[in-house]
Design an enzyme around this catalytic site. Structure first.
Site, PDB file in Angstrom:
ATOM      1  N   GLU A  40      -3.520   0.827   6.461  1.00 47.11           N
ATOM      2  CA  GLU A  40      -3.195   2.160   7.007  1.00 47.11           C
ATOM      3  C   GLU A  40      -4.319   3.149   6.740  1.00 47.11           C
ATOM      4  O   GLU A  40      -4.373   4.208   7.366  1.00 47.11           O
ATOM      5  CB  GLU A  40      -1.857   2.655   6.432  1.00 47.11           C
ATOM      6  CG  GLU A  40      -1.908   3.342   5.074  1.00 47.11           C
ATOM      7  CD  GLU A  40      -2.166   2.401   3.898  1.00 47.11           C
ATOM      8  OE1 GLU A  40      -2.406   1.197   4.109  1.00 47.11           O
ATOM      9  OE2 GLU A  40      -2.136   2.886   2.749  1.00 47.11           O
ATOM     10  N   HIS A  55      -5.348  -1.735   1.950  1.00 46.30           N
ATOM     11  CA  HIS A  55      -4.700  -0.634   2.665  1.00 46.30           C
ATOM     12  C   HIS A  55      -5.098  -0.579   4.143  1.00 46.30           C
ATOM     13  O   HIS A  55      -5.974   0.203   4.506  1.00 46.30           O
ATOM     14  CB  HIS A  55      -5.088   0.695   2.017  1.00 46.30           C
ATOM     15  CG  HIS A  55      -4.423   0.952   0.714  1.00 46.30           C
ATOM     16  ND1 HIS A  55      -3.191   1.556   0.623  1.00 46.30           N
ATOM     17  CD2 HIS A  55      -4.810   0.678  -0.556  1.00 46.30           C
ATOM     18  CE1 HIS A  55      -2.854   1.667  -0.660  1.00 46.30           C
ATOM     19  NE2 HIS A  55      -3.814   1.135  -1.395  1.00 46.30           N
ATOM     20  N   CYS A  65       0.042  -2.438  -1.063  1.00 47.17           N
ATOM     21  CA  CYS A  65      -0.474  -2.092  -2.397  1.00 47.17           C
ATOM     22  C   CYS A  65       0.687  -1.990  -3.387  1.00 47.17           C
ATOM     23  O   CYS A  65       1.300  -2.990  -3.708  1.00 47.17           O
ATOM     24  CB  CYS A  65      -1.298  -0.807  -2.340  1.00 47.17           C
ATOM     25  SG  CYS A  65      -2.290  -0.568  -3.822  1.00 47.17           S
TER      26      CYS A  65
END
Lengths: 1015, 271
Positions: free
Chosen positions: B233, B231, B97
């Site tokens: 994660e 994202h 990002c």
């Protein structure tokens, strides 16, 4: 020394196929969405004025090294893009350049300066940056003037605009702004205020100084300075013995402000109920109805770690971690500058969390807004914005504040009512997480200050912005409300500070911490001085945004992004080194003492000496009158309607702003940063069905969770604030139950926003409004006790009135009840969307004929031009019945028997079923006959649209039905029907079709109202 | 052989996803450390003491003057040689990002053989003109050299950005990058069959930002430096999915973890 030269940079999007000018397009869409104005093309040029000792070569180099993107943007320095025919072959019809007024926080400029210093570290002395935006228009309708356009593109209170109309544009006279230089301030010497004057004069002093102190309070201050002992003590310090300095008077006004000391909640109230004949005296609503119930619950549980006295309430979540939560309002600033006001609201409440115990990490935000209707078409009083502009501005402010701080916005609500036109309500809440113990063994929820600790001011600098915020919010809004009360937050300065503070906490460098909010240093240092018994502060070393501020201004300025921290003398070096690393300013400004006094100096000169006891206990208790007489309302006029017409009514109800989808707005909040979001704001197959409470699992990889929900029901205040408060609390709890909260570990926050309820010439109905407050507090007391739901923190904002054009607009009495609870295992959390066609639908909880002040009643009132009333029974609460059902449902969820659960509230059963269907792309067939036959005196209106409390709509797989019904034995549990594959939603009463609608139509209506179009 | 790879997770100045970025590397078997950019600049720690560098998401410097621009400059001017040395020594780098925006703006992605740090692409404002948080489905190029995405086909992840539209100044570059497998991850219609990645821009919101060729992330020529707007994660565990309550699943690791496991295993086996 000559001032450095100014370099003027301009940047715009390159005209490339497949690369729109998205900024310009957003303005175009905003004009269409907010005002119905269609323009042809809008382009935007970003401007940066840089004043620095640079060469022209340096300046040229920074065009594409810093200000413009070499791939997608055009950029230049000391030239005008509009003169470049390659970029703008056709001159615009109108060009408007806007920029901030001098002294207003300009975050992009600050970033630009920082970027400049990365490239040229040596020019730091006297380098300054200011930003501007130019909006270029083509194809503007004839009736739209350039002045009108400009008024929609800037807020005169904080921004400037220069306009080039069509004649200017043809001639190539482009708008440009001067560098926003602030005129130098002349520092005023501390003044002595003579209080040996008449009562009228005392009032005058308070009013002219925006002190918001009443006569009794002014007299208490007068008496203090007549005290012999006080006079002697003052003499020894070199202060005028018999009169306060302006610094002292300002400090007292801040500390004693309604905003900081909650005088109405602390007042002695004589309460009369004309309905029952009750005549009683209440010694502090807060102590009686909020503190006592919570303390009673605290004596029975072991998880209430810190309540009432800190910046937020702290609960033990498990052996290793505690959670804290706080909600605040930022109403007055948001009315004047929606963007800045709301942004400072959210970053401000984040600091409350950072200032809890020895420092907690903010991990989630909640936002609840109350606005005037977005489609309001009546007159807008001078000095106010249209509700849709307030809405857009507040939303953008909270979005920037939350997103840029890296704190997810996980839950919220948006409420509309015409009476929020005068003052919008902007509730910002934050959840914090902290380790139970720090590496050095201290419990993190306990502050450990000792006399001798050094007082540091950390983060931002002090400026003339934000002077008198606390006292200003304790007054009604008028045309003369000062612009200095408005600020724009700076999330990045704050983020750097949060990173630094949490690292300092874990290194054991913090002994005591609190934020600088209302009242600035006077409150933050003053409050902590209460813990050690004194403080000695030197204002001359406080870093300033602008030289020349007077002592009292430095003391009370509410400039943002600042914490006040007490550090042991031995740790100061390490603390300052850490601050340097993070590029955070930390300045030792004083020392905590046990002298019994809050001493303020300016260099050598003592400018204030306030005994801690007088500062915190000297404010006289208010004596107020309260009288309850139930209001009278006209009854609701129900139309004749067949099933299809009922479907149309549902369709209109779904499109009401209070019910309509807020997805467009909520999607632009980051709700998933920190990677903890289990139940999100939206659920369902298309990710667009509304969720209930939020569930987060804040420790990555672990399955214990926290539940956060909100309840708010101001409509009911029109009939009875007791019902309003009870409904708010029950709604918050129901939402939490819907996702599977652990009912043995729940805590609440009460956040009152009331109209002025002190009887006076300006408020002739003060007794009634105070009685409304009494009744709401009684509901809070009784319901929270019954639900074992302690209030761990709260706030009140008691002057939500606006006097504009001589007309007073008061908000409806509003209580936001926020809840934070435990979730034992997030893998068992339940979402609101129906899951599979064929699943069985049940309504849990009793339905009664309770349509008074319902969303339906307000719709009929609005549509009939007031012919139809809102009168009728408001929902009554049966806490024992509700809680017992909630417990059984929670157990059923734990056993995996519940496929979906959704709170039944605004708009009643009909809207709830529709929302659950949205999440499954399904329809459903419902039979309400079991509801109507079970309760006496209920008709189809009541069954479909009534808003009885304690109700949850669930769905269950066929295979689980028997076990589910057994689990719910003894509770009101009605099998209503099943989830169907087709587009139709049908409600029958036995063999009679009562309501029939197409889900596609309902979805369109529900999604259309608040589709923001642009931003 | 490296037993426990050390990951430098950059922090400071508005980076805000460092906690979860550290968590996913730890879950993948690495040792992750929060490293404030200034600790690298002032020499307190050295980048080369780590095996992986991660630039997490966030709003560095508030995204003013273009997302990632100012942080990119901090790295480009303050850490130029450290970064080049790290990349040239064959160590993996990821930008997520805002971190991806940083790597693109500083010219590390899509990058060049010399690691000259010259910017050739950018991330423009979403066509919608504003920030959005919504879930998207990604598809990976199975022929890409990217070490982070080996063996991956599709993944569901949240996107959370306002400036994620991948564009370039010279469209012919896109063909070159496609050929070398650098356009490693793209938005796809979740209801389509694998593989279906396409150059034609998919409708909003399947493509949340109207990125050219639906590009969600790219890698450099070596496949070691990788960045993406979404994202991964944030999908480290099954209970963080957008529709997990609708699915019959065994709870455990989320779809996003494969990326981090790939890099950790690469370091364990290859460095």
């Amino acid at each position: 020394m000559a001032t450095p030269p100014i370099f003027s940079y301009e940047v715009t999007t390159k005209d490339v196929e497949g690369l729109p000018d998205a900024r310009g397009n957003s303005i175009k869409a905003m004009l269409a969405s907010n005002y119905g104005v269609e323009v042809g093309t809008v382009r935007v040029i970003l401007g940066y004025q840089v004043r620095a000792e640079m060469t022209n070569e340096d300046a040229q180099r920074t065009v594409f090294d810093l200000f413009a993107d070499p791939v997608i943007e055009e950029g230049c320095v000391n030239e005008t893009l509009l003169d470049n025919k390659m970029i703008f072959p056709i001159a615009p019809q109108i060009a408007i350049t806007t920029g901030f007024k001098p002294g207003v926080t300009d975050n992009a400029a600050q970033a630009g300066l920082d970027g400049l210093l990365t490239i040229f570290p040596s020019i730091s002395e006297r380098a300054e940056v200011a930003t501007s935006r130019s909006y270029l228009f083509w194809g503007v309708p004839e009736e739209i003037s350039s002045e009108w356009l400009a008024s929609k593109l800037h807020n005169r209170m904080i921004e400037r605009a220069i306009i080039a109309n069509s004649i200017d544009c043809k001639a190539g006279n482009w708008p440009s702004l001067d560098f926003p230089d602030r005129p130098a301030l002349q520092q005023q010497k501390p003044a002595i205020v003579n209080l040996e004057v008449s009562d009228e004069k005392l009032i005058e002093i308070s009013q002219n100084g925006l002190l918001a102190l009443n006569l009794g309070e002014m007299q208490a201050i007068q008496a203090h300075y007549r005290n012999k002992k006080v006079r002697i003590a003052r003499g020894t310090r070199g202060l005028v013995p018999n009169a306060p300095t302006d610094v002292e008077l300002e400090c007292l006004a801040q500390t004693w402000s309604e905003h900081c000391s909650h005088k109405i909640f602390a007042a002695k109230i004589h309460h009369v109920d004309t309905e029952t004949g009750e005549d009683c005296s209440i010694d502090s609503l807060f102590k009686t109805h909020i503190m006592t119930p919570t303390l009673d619950i605290q004596s029975k549980v072991d998880w209430l770690l810190s309540i009432f006295h800190d910046n937020s309430g702290v609960i033990a979540w498990n052996d290793d971690w505690s959670l804290c939560m706080k909600a605040e309002t930022h109403n007055s600033p948001s009315a004047l500058d929606p963007f800045g006001g709301a942004m400072t609201g959210i970053v401000g409440v984040n600091r409350d969390i950072l200032g809890t115990g020895l420092g907690a990490r903010p991990i989630a935000n909640t936002d609840v807004f109350c606005f005037g209707p977005p489609n309001y078409s009546g007159p807008i009083p001078e000095g106010l914005f249209h509700p849709s502009r307030v809405f857009r501005g507040v939303h953008a402010g909270v979005r920037a504040g939350g997103n840029e701080s890296g704190i997810p916005t996980i839950n919220g609500a948006i409420i509309f009512d015409e009476r929020y036109l005068g003052k919008p309500l902007v509730y910002c809440g934050t959840v914090g997480l902290m380790p139970r113990r720090l590496p050095d063994g201290r419990e993190s929820h306990i502050k450990t200050p000792t006399p001798g600790d050094i007082v540091y001011m950390v983060g931002g600098r002090v400026g003339s912005d934000g002077i008198h915020g606390a006292t200003f919010s304790s007054l009604e809004l008028t045309e003369e409300s000062p612009s200095s009360a408005v600020q724009i937050g700076d999330p990045i300065t704050q983020k750097k500070m949060i990173d630094m503070v949490l690292e300092a906490r874990d290194l054991g460098l913090i002994q005591v911490i609190t934020d600088n909010g209302a009242g600035g240093l006077s409150s933050s240092v003053g409050e902590m001085a209460e813990l050690t018994g004194g403080a000695d502060l030197d204002l001359s070393v406080v870093p300033l945004k602008q030289a020349g501020l007077s002592a009292w201004e430095i003391l009370v300025s509410e400039s943002q992004e600042r914490m006040t921290i007490g550090v042991s003398a031995a740790d100061c070096e390490a603390f300052e080194k850490l601050a340097d690393l993070h590029e955070v300013e930390a300045t030792a400004v004083g020392i905590f003492t046990d002298s019994g006094s809050f001493i303020v100096r300016f260099g050598e000169q003592t400018v204030a000496d306030l005994p801690i006891s007088f500062l915190y206990d000297g404010c006289p208790q208010l004596q107020l009158e309260s009288e309850w007489a139930p209001p009278v309302h006209e009854p609701i006029l129900f139309p004749q309607a067949n099933a299809d017409e009922m479907g149309e009514i549902l369709c209109k109800l779904m499109a009401r702003p209070n019910v309509a989808s807020k997805e467009w707005w909520v999607r632009s909040y980051d709700h998933e940063v920190i990677a903890q979001s289990v139940i999100k704001p939206f659920c369902g197959v298309n990710h667009d069905a509304p969720g209930d409470a939020a569930v987060i699992a804040p420790i990555q990889g672990q399955t214990q969770g926290a539940v956060i929900s909100n309840g708010i029901a101001p409509r009911y205040s029109d009939i009875d604030t007791y019902a309003m408060a009870a409904a708010s609390i029950d709604e918050a709890l129901r939402n939490a139950v819907c996702v599977g909260v652990d009912l043995d570990l729940i805590a609440g926050l009460d956040n009152f926003c009331w109209p002025d309820s002190v009887e006076s010439a300006k408020t002739p109905d003060g007794r009634y409004k105070l009685a409304q407050l009494v009744r709401a507090n009684r509901a809070l007391d009784e319901v929270c006790r019954a639900y074992n739901l302690p209030c761990i923190s709260g706030k009140d904002s008691m002057k939500n009135d606006a006097i504009l054009d001589g007309k007073k607009i008061s908000v409806p009495p509003t209580l936001l009840f926020s809840l934070i609870g435990n979730h034992s295992d997030v893998r068992k959390a339940v979402s609101s969307d129906f899951k599979n066609v064929g699943d069985h639908i049940y309504l849990l909880g009793e339905t009664h004929q309770e349509l008074g002040a319902s969303e339906l009643a307000f719709m009929f009132r609005d549509d009939s031009g007031g012919q139809s009333g809102i009168g009728g029974a408001v929902p009554e609460i049966d806490t024992a019945r509700n809680l017992s059902m909630y417990r059984s449902l929670t157990a059923a969820m734990g056993a995996g028997l519940v496929a979906s659960a959704h709170d039944c509230s605004d708009g009643g059963l009909a809207t709830t079923v529709a929302e659950c269907c949205f999440g499954c792309d399904s329809g459903s067939i419902i039979d309400i006959s079991s509801i109507t036959s079970d309760c006496s005196r209920i008709d189809a209106w009541g069954a479909l649209f009534g808003e009885s409390l304690g109700r949850i709509l669930v769905s269950v797989k066929t295979i689980d039905c028997a076990a589910f019904e057994a689990a719910m034995k003894g509770h009101a549990c009605y099998a209503l029907g099943r989830v169907e594959a087709d587009d139709q939603i049908t409600f029958n009463n036995g063999d009679d079709a009562v309501l029939s609608a197409s889900m596609a139509d309902l979805r369109l209506a529900w999604k259309g109202t608040l589709d923001g179009g642009a931003n | 052989m490296v037993d426990t790879p050390r990951v430098a997770v950059l922090s400071g100045f508005g980076i805000n996803c460092e906690t979860e970025t550290m968590a996913v590397f730890e879950m993948a078997g690495a040792k992750a450390e929060r490293v404030h950019v200034n600790r690298l600049v002032n020499g307190e720690v050295r980048l080369n003491d780590y095996h992986i560098m991660a630039v997490p998401g966030g709003f560095s410097f508030g995204d003013h003057l273009g997302s990632g621009r100012l942080m990119g400059n901090r790295l480009r001017f303050g850490l130029r040689e450290q970064v080049r040395e790290f990349v040239k020594s064959g160590k993996p780098v990821i930008g997520i990002c805002n971190g991806f925006q940083v790597l693109v703006k500083m010219g590390l992605l899509p990058g060049d053989e010399e690691v000259s740090l010259t910017q050739t692409a950018s991330l423009a404002l979403n066509d919608s003109g504003h920030y959005e948080n919504r879930w998207a489905t990604l598809e990976f190029d199975s022929n890409s050299p990217c070490i982070w995405t080996q063996g991956m086909t599709r993944m569901r992840v949240p996107v959370r950005h306002g400036e994620g539209k991948f564009v370039t100044g010279d469209r012919t570059l896109l063909d070159e990058w496609a050929k070398s497998g650098q356009l490693v991850v793209r938005y796809v219609n979740p209801n389509s069959d694998y593989p279906s990645a396409s150059d034609n821009i998919l409708p909003y919101p399947i493509s949340p930002n109207q990125s050219w060729r639906n590009i969600a992330g790219v890698c450099d020529q070596t496949g070691l430096v990788f960045g993406l707007m979404p994202h991964p994660e944030a999908n480290h565990s099954t209970w963080l999915g957008a529709t997990w309550t609708r699915e019959e699943i065994e709870h455990g690791e989320g779809e996003g973890m494969a990326i981090f496991r790939n890099a950790v295993n690469y370091v364990k086996n290859s460095l």
